[in-house]
Design a protein around this motif. Structure first.
Motif, short mmCIF file in Angstrom:
data_model
loop_
_atom_site.label_atom_id
_atom_site.label_comp_id
_atom_site.label_asym_id
_atom_site.label_seq_id
_atom_site.Cartn_x
_atom_site.Cartn_y
_atom_site.Cartn_z
N GLU A 103 38.21 44.42 47.27
CA GLU A 103 39.41 44.78 48.03
C GLU A 103 39.89 46.19 47.65
O GLU A 103 40.23 47.00 48.52
CB GLU A 103 40.54 43.78 47.78
N LYS A 104 39.90 46.51 46.38
CA LYS A 104 40.39 47.80 45.92
C LYS A 104 39.54 48.94 46.48
O LYS A 104 40.06 49.93 47.01
CB LYS A 104 40.40 47.85 44.40
N ALA A 105 38.22 48.80 46.41
CA ALA A 105 37.33 49.87 46.87
C ALA A 105 37.37 50.01 48.39
O ALA A 105 37.44 51.13 48.91
CB ALA A 105 35.91 49.59 46.40
N VAL A 106 37.31 48.90 49.10
CA VAL A 106 37.27 48.95 50.56
C VAL A 106 38.60 49.43 51.13
O VAL A 106 38.63 50.25 52.06
CB VAL A 106 36.89 47.56 51.13
N CYS A 107 39.71 48.96 50.58
CA CYS A 107 41.02 49.40 51.07
C CYS A 107 41.23 50.89 50.82
O CYS A 107 41.83 51.59 51.65
CB CYS A 107 42.13 48.60 50.43
N SER A 139 50.17 45.91 54.52
CA SER A 139 50.17 46.56 53.22
C SER A 139 48.78 46.66 52.62
O SER A 139 48.62 47.25 51.54
CB SER A 139 51.08 45.79 52.25
N THR A 140 47.78 46.12 53.30
CA THR A 140 46.43 46.12 52.77
C THR A 140 45.43 46.33 53.89
O THR A 140 45.83 46.55 55.04
CB THR A 140 46.15 44.79 52.01
N CYS A 141 44.15 46.29 53.59
CA CYS A 141 43.12 46.41 54.62
C CYS A 141 42.74 45.02 55.13
O CYS A 141 43.28 44.00 54.68
CB CYS A 141 41.89 47.13 54.05
N ALA A 150 33.26 43.56 54.71
CA ALA A 150 33.85 43.04 53.48
C ALA A 150 34.74 41.84 53.75
O ALA A 150 34.77 40.88 52.97
CB ALA A 150 34.64 44.14 52.77
N ALA A 151 35.48 41.89 54.87
CA ALA A 151 36.34 40.75 55.24
C ALA A 151 35.50 39.51 55.50
O ALA A 151 35.84 38.41 55.04
CB ALA A 151 37.16 41.11 56.47
N LEU A 193 30.91 53.98 49.23
CA LEU A 193 30.76 52.80 50.09
C LEU A 193 30.99 53.15 51.55
O LEU A 193 30.29 52.66 52.44
CB LEU A 193 31.75 51.71 49.67
N PHE A 194 31.98 54.00 51.79
CA PHE A 194 32.31 54.38 53.17
C PHE A 194 31.10 55.00 53.85
O PHE A 194 30.77 54.67 55.00
CB PHE A 194 33.48 55.36 53.15
N ARG A 195 30.42 55.91 53.16
CA ARG A 195 29.26 56.58 53.75
C ARG A 195 28.05 55.65 53.80
O ARG A 195 27.33 55.60 54.80
CB ARG A 195 28.93 57.84 52.96
#
Length: 353
Positions: free
Chosen positions: A150-154, A123-125, A23-24, A169-171
């Protein structure tokens, strides 16, 4: 997707080999307006970033920007990577570094001596750091998709799980059995770059992952071992499979053993093992990992160690010998560093360095 290019430089991205890293990378490419196929995106871990640089430096072109993302400082590999870049005979080489892990002051100084633009925000991912700071650096307004990404990934990377898409998303970000991991991560970068957060392909991967997770988790947990002292419990297990993910299995192990922290062990040779350390707040695993030459953040970190010869030999008979040694070793480190008392998962203020 057509974006206005914000740079005419050659873009090389070195990013963490996980959902946050993908995502980054995608967010950075959206910000600078460079398509994935027109950039070089390499996936790495903090412990092998120097090896990635070794493979990369012979092919660096003039007027190149090398951007590191979601890669924390590793006491062994990062200095070597910095030295390689410093000695690279490349005209007009720029380095940017975006991260959300814990950096000591001497680590910051080491990277800044390279002339790198360093942005660290706990403070974030990792994707959040890129979105917040690269957008300012390149004068780009953050769009709704990047805010949603950002919201979902963090939520997944920081183990907050306050977004309904995060566990999916993680899985789904884990590569299918018949697909090379790097190839799947490249596909994720392309999807996110094009504004796709979920589609039929990701749904199919999620369904396949859940079947594998159920089949593998119960078998692996049977070989776990926990060590305790003064209320601090460290549980470990030697892994044979990549599924479920270290974070999911680590959460299961913490619950099952009522542990402060869990170690997921993978053999990288006869005596070397890698450790993925996970906590849900009962211990600061970054403190433990750093003492072992690794790093990360308070709830998810990594390191590697060399097993004593007799443990490696016994490990050929039963993996529990390795799990026992690792649990006891990590418990010693936790007690020596006070890691089981350092449970605050402090976010910290954003800063540009």
């Amino acid at each position: 997707m057509e974006l206005q290019p914000r740079t005419d430089r050659r873009i090389v991205i070195i990013t963490h080999n996980d959902l946050d890293g993908a995502a980054a990378a995608a967010s950075y490419l959206r910000i600078v307006g460079v398509k994935p196929q027109d950039a070089v995106v390499l996936f790495a871990e903090p412990y092998n970033v120097d090896q990635v640089i070794d493979r990369l430096t012979p092919y660096l072109e003039p007027h190149t920007t090398v951007a590191f993302m979601d890669i924390g400082f590793n006491s062994q590999s990062t200095p070597r990577a910095i030295d390689r870049l410093r000695s690279a005979a490349v005209k007009d080489l720029e380095v940017e570094w975006y991260d959300h892990h814990v950096w000591a002051e001497e680590d910051v100084n080491a990277v800044q001596k390279l002339g790198a633009r360093l942005f660290v925000d706990r403070s974030t991912c990792g994707a959040g750091v890129v979105i917040r700071y690269a957008s300012k650096l390149y004068g780009v307004e953050v769009d709704d998709f990047m805010n949603r990404l950002e919201k979902a990934v963090c939520a997944a990377d920081l183990w907050r799980w306050d977004d309904p898409l995060a566990p999916k998303l993680f899985r789904a970000s884990t590569s299918p059995p018949d697909t090379r991991n790097g190839q799947w991560k490249e596909k994720l970068v392309e999807k996110f770059f094009n504004g796709v957060l979920w589609d039929d392909e990701l749904q199919a991967r999620l369904e396949g992952y859940l079947k594998e997770e159920l089949a593998n988790s119960s078998a692996e947990l049977k070989n776990s071992y926990s060590a305790s002292s003064n209320g601090c419990v460290i549980a470990s297990v030697v892994r044979d499979s990549d599924l479920p993910s270290d974070s999911i299995l680590g959460s299961m192990l913490v619950s099952r053993a009522h542990a402060n922290a869990a170690a997921l062990i993978k053999r990288k040779g006869f005596r070397r093992v890698s450790l993925s350390l996970r906590s849900r707040g009962g211990a600061n695993v970054q403190v433990i990992a750093r003492r072992l030459g690794g790093g990360g953040h308070p709830r998810a970190s990594g390191a590697s160690i060399i097993l004593p010869l007799h443990v490696a030999l016994l490990g050929m008979i039963s993996r529990k010998y390795i799990a026992k040694y690792v649990s006891q070793r990590l418990l010693e480190v936790a007690m020596a560093t006070g890691a089981c008392k350092s449970t605050a998962d402090a976010g910290g203020q954003g800063n540009s360095m």
